[in-house]
Design a protein around this motif. Structure first.
Motif, PDB file in Angstrom:
ATOM      1  N   LEU A 213       5.816  25.736 -15.273  1.00  0.00           N
ATOM      2  CA  LEU A 213       4.559  26.486 -15.425  1.00  0.00           C
ATOM      3  C   LEU A 213       3.452  25.919 -14.549  1.00  0.00           C
ATOM      4  O   LEU A 213       2.290  25.877 -14.925  1.00  0.00           O
ATOM      5  N   ARG A 214       3.852  25.462 -13.373  1.00  0.00           N
ATOM      6  CA  ARG A 214       2.943  24.947 -12.351  1.00  0.00           C
ATOM      7  C   ARG A 214       2.241  23.656 -12.770  1.00  0.00           C
ATOM      8  O   ARG A 214       1.255  23.244 -12.184  1.00  0.00           O
ATOM      9  N   ALA A 215       2.781  22.973 -13.767  1.00  0.00           N
ATOM     10  CA  ALA A 215       2.189  21.707 -14.231  1.00  0.00           C
ATOM     11  C   ALA A 215       2.238  20.649 -13.141  1.00  0.00           C
ATOM     12  O   ALA A 215       1.294  19.854 -13.004  1.00  0.00           O
ATOM     13  N   ASP A 216       3.318  20.610 -12.367  1.00  0.00           N
ATOM     14  CA  ASP A 216       3.412  19.626 -11.292  1.00  0.00           C
ATOM     15  C   ASP A 216       2.283  19.802 -10.284  1.00  0.00           C
ATOM     16  O   ASP A 216       1.731  18.828  -9.775  1.00  0.00           O
ATOM     17  N   LEU A 217       1.931  21.050 -10.012  1.00  0.00           N
ATOM     18  CA  LEU A 217       0.839  21.297  -9.064  1.00  0.00           C
ATOM     19  C   LEU A 217      -0.498  20.871  -9.646  1.00  0.00           C
ATOM     20  O   LEU A 217      -1.356  20.350  -8.921  1.00  0.00           O
ATOM     21  N   ALA A 218      -0.687  21.062 -10.937  1.00  0.00           N
ATOM     22  CA  ALA A 218      -1.937  20.643 -11.576  1.00  0.00           C
ATOM     23  C   ALA A 218      -2.080  19.124 -11.517  1.00  0.00           C
ATOM     24  O   ALA A 218      -3.166  18.608 -11.225  1.00  0.00           O
ATOM     25  N   VAL A 219      -0.990  18.416 -11.765  1.00  0.00           N
ATOM     26  CA  VAL A 219      -1.017  16.954 -11.683  1.00  0.00           C
ATOM     27  C   VAL A 219      -1.301  16.519 -10.255  1.00  0.00           C
ATOM     28  O   VAL A 219      -2.117  15.626 -10.006  1.00  0.00           O
ATOM     29  N   ARG A 220      -0.652  17.162  -9.293  1.00  0.00           N
ATOM     30  CA  ARG A 220      -0.853  16.832  -7.880  1.00  0.00           C
ATOM     31  C   ARG A 220      -2.318  17.031  -7.485  1.00  0.00           C
ATOM     32  O   ARG A 220      -2.909  16.195  -6.806  1.00  0.00           O
ATOM     33  N   GLU A 221      -2.912  18.138  -7.924  1.00  0.00           N
ATOM     34  CA  GLU A 221      -4.315  18.414  -7.602  1.00  0.00           C
ATOM     35  C   GLU A 221      -5.248  17.393  -8.246  1.00  0.00           C
ATOM     36  O   GLU A 221      -6.227  16.959  -7.641  1.00  0.00           O
ATOM     37  N   MET A 222      -4.946  16.996  -9.489  1.00  0.00           N
ATOM     38  CA  MET A 222      -5.772  16.006 -10.165  1.00  0.00           C
ATOM     39  C   MET A 222      -5.706  14.664  -9.432  1.00  0.00           C
ATOM     40  O   MET A 222      -6.731  14.011  -9.218  1.00  0.00           O
TER      41      MET A 222
ATOM     42  N   ALA B 207      -4.959  14.185  -6.308  1.00  0.00           N
ATOM     43  CA  ALA B 207      -5.620  14.343  -5.013  1.00  0.00           C
ATOM     44  C   ALA B 207      -7.136  14.268  -5.173  1.00  0.00           C
ATOM     45  O   ALA B 207      -7.829  13.632  -4.372  1.00  0.00           O
ATOM     46  N   ALA B 208      -7.661  14.879  -6.223  1.00  0.00           N
ATOM     47  CA  ALA B 208      -9.102  14.849  -6.445  1.00  0.00           C
ATOM     48  C   ALA B 208      -9.578  13.456  -6.835  1.00  0.00           C
ATOM     49  O   ALA B 208     -10.673  13.038  -6.452  1.00  0.00           O
ATOM     50  N   THR B 209      -8.743  12.733  -7.567  1.00  0.00           N
ATOM     51  CA  THR B 209      -9.125  11.400  -8.029  1.00  0.00           C
ATOM     52  C   THR B 209      -8.986  10.350  -6.944  1.00  0.00           C
ATOM     53  O   THR B 209      -9.892   9.552  -6.707  1.00  0.00           O
TER      54      THR B 209
ATOM     55  N   ALA C 201       3.671  19.137  -1.648  1.00  0.00           N
ATOM     56  CA  ALA C 201       4.222  20.030  -2.667  1.00  0.00           C
ATOM     57  C   ALA C 201       5.645  20.404  -2.238  1.00  0.00           C
ATOM     58  O   ALA C 201       5.949  20.470  -1.040  1.00  0.00           O
ATOM     59  N   PRO C 202       6.519  20.663  -3.203  1.00  0.00           N
ATOM     60  CA  PRO C 202       7.885  21.033  -2.834  1.00  0.00           C
ATOM     61  C   PRO C 202       7.910  22.388  -2.135  1.00  0.00           C
ATOM     62  O   PRO C 202       7.083  23.261  -2.410  1.00  0.00           O
ATOM     63  N   ALA C 203       8.857  22.556  -1.244  1.00  0.00           N
ATOM     64  CA  ALA C 203       8.982  23.840  -0.537  1.00  0.00           C
ATOM     65  C   ALA C 203       9.556  24.912  -1.459  1.00  0.00           C
ATOM     66  O   ALA C 203       9.167  26.074  -1.388  1.00  0.00           O
ATOM     67  N   THR C 204      10.495  24.512  -2.321  1.00  0.00           N
ATOM     68  CA  THR C 204      11.102  25.460  -3.255  1.00  0.00           C
ATOM     69  C   THR C 204      11.061  24.879  -4.667  1.00  0.00           C
ATOM     70  O   THR C 204      10.989  23.668  -4.850  1.00  0.00           O
ATOM     71  N   VAL C 205      11.094  25.772  -5.647  1.00  0.00           N
ATOM     72  CA  VAL C 205      11.103  25.387  -7.057  1.00  0.00           C
ATOM     73  C   VAL C 205      12.109  26.263  -7.794  1.00  0.00           C
ATOM     74  O   VAL C 205      12.503  27.324  -7.309  1.00  0.00           O
ATOM     75  N   THR C 206      12.494  25.820  -8.975  1.00  0.00           N
ATOM     76  CA  THR C 206      13.332  26.651  -9.837  1.00  0.00           C
ATOM     77  C   THR C 206      12.414  27.556 -10.635  1.00  0.00           C
ATOM     78  O   THR C 206      11.469  27.087 -11.274  1.00  0.00           O
ATOM     79  N   SER C 207      12.693  28.836 -10.590  1.00  0.00           N
ATOM     80  CA  SER C 207      11.845  29.798 -11.287  1.00  0.00           C
ATOM     81  C   SER C 207      12.323  29.995 -12.721  1.00  0.00           C
ATOM     82  O   SER C 207      13.419  29.587 -13.094  1.00  0.00           O
ATOM     83  N   GLY C 208      11.495  30.644 -13.507  1.00  0.00           N
ATOM     84  CA  GLY C 208      11.832  30.936 -14.899  1.00  0.00           C
ATOM     85  C   GLY C 208      13.072  31.784 -15.060  1.00  0.00           C
ATOM     86  O   GLY C 208      13.732  31.745 -16.090  1.00  0.00           O
ATOM     87  N   CYS C 209      13.436  32.519 -14.005  1.00  0.00           N
ATOM     88  CA  CYS C 209      14.646  33.348 -14.055  1.00  0.00           C
ATOM     89  C   CYS C 209      15.859  32.607 -13.507  1.00  0.00           C
ATOM     90  O   CYS C 209      16.948  33.161 -13.427  1.00  0.00           O
TER      91      CYS C 209
END
Length: 110
Positions: A10-19, A21-23, A30-38
């Motif tokens: 649910l994009r949590a990895d991106l939220a952590v990465r952004e935090m 980066a800001a800190t 960021a990864p080029a590909t991810v596993t989707s919910g499907c």
């Protein structure tokens, strides 16, 4: 037209990465590909956490289930003795997850 998906985290990895980066002003790529919910491997650029944008029906159903699960989980955390978050904060967070779940259950763009 290709569907827009949601990743299994649910994009949590991106939220952590952004935090981070800001800190610290440093962040890993960021990864080029991810596993989707499907269950597909998809380019990160073809994912979103916005219920109005995700068009893959299986990913929408996945996101709805996950947000409901997270709502229940965070609500329980707020009621645990010694919890790091108050019951009020937990209920507010749970309500936001339930709201997102309802949006994923509705029509795209709705």
């Amino acid at each position: 037209m290709d569907d827009i998906h949601i990743d299994t985290k649910l994009r949590a990895d991106l939220a952590v990465r952004e935090m981070l980066a800001a800190t610290f002003r440093l962040a890993a790529d960021a990864p080029a590909t991810v596993t989707s919910g499907c269950g597909q491997q998809v380019p990160l650029a073809m994912t979103s956490g916005n219920p109005g944008v995700v068009t893959c029906p299986s990913c929408r159903a996945f996101a709805q289930r996950e947000h409901l699960r997270l709502a229940d989980q965070v609500a329980e955390f707020g009621l645990m003795p010694g919890s790091a978050i108050s019951a009020e904060t937990a209920m507010t967070a749970a309500a936001k997850h339930r709201e997102l779940a309802a949006k994923f259950a509705g029509p795209v763009g709705g």
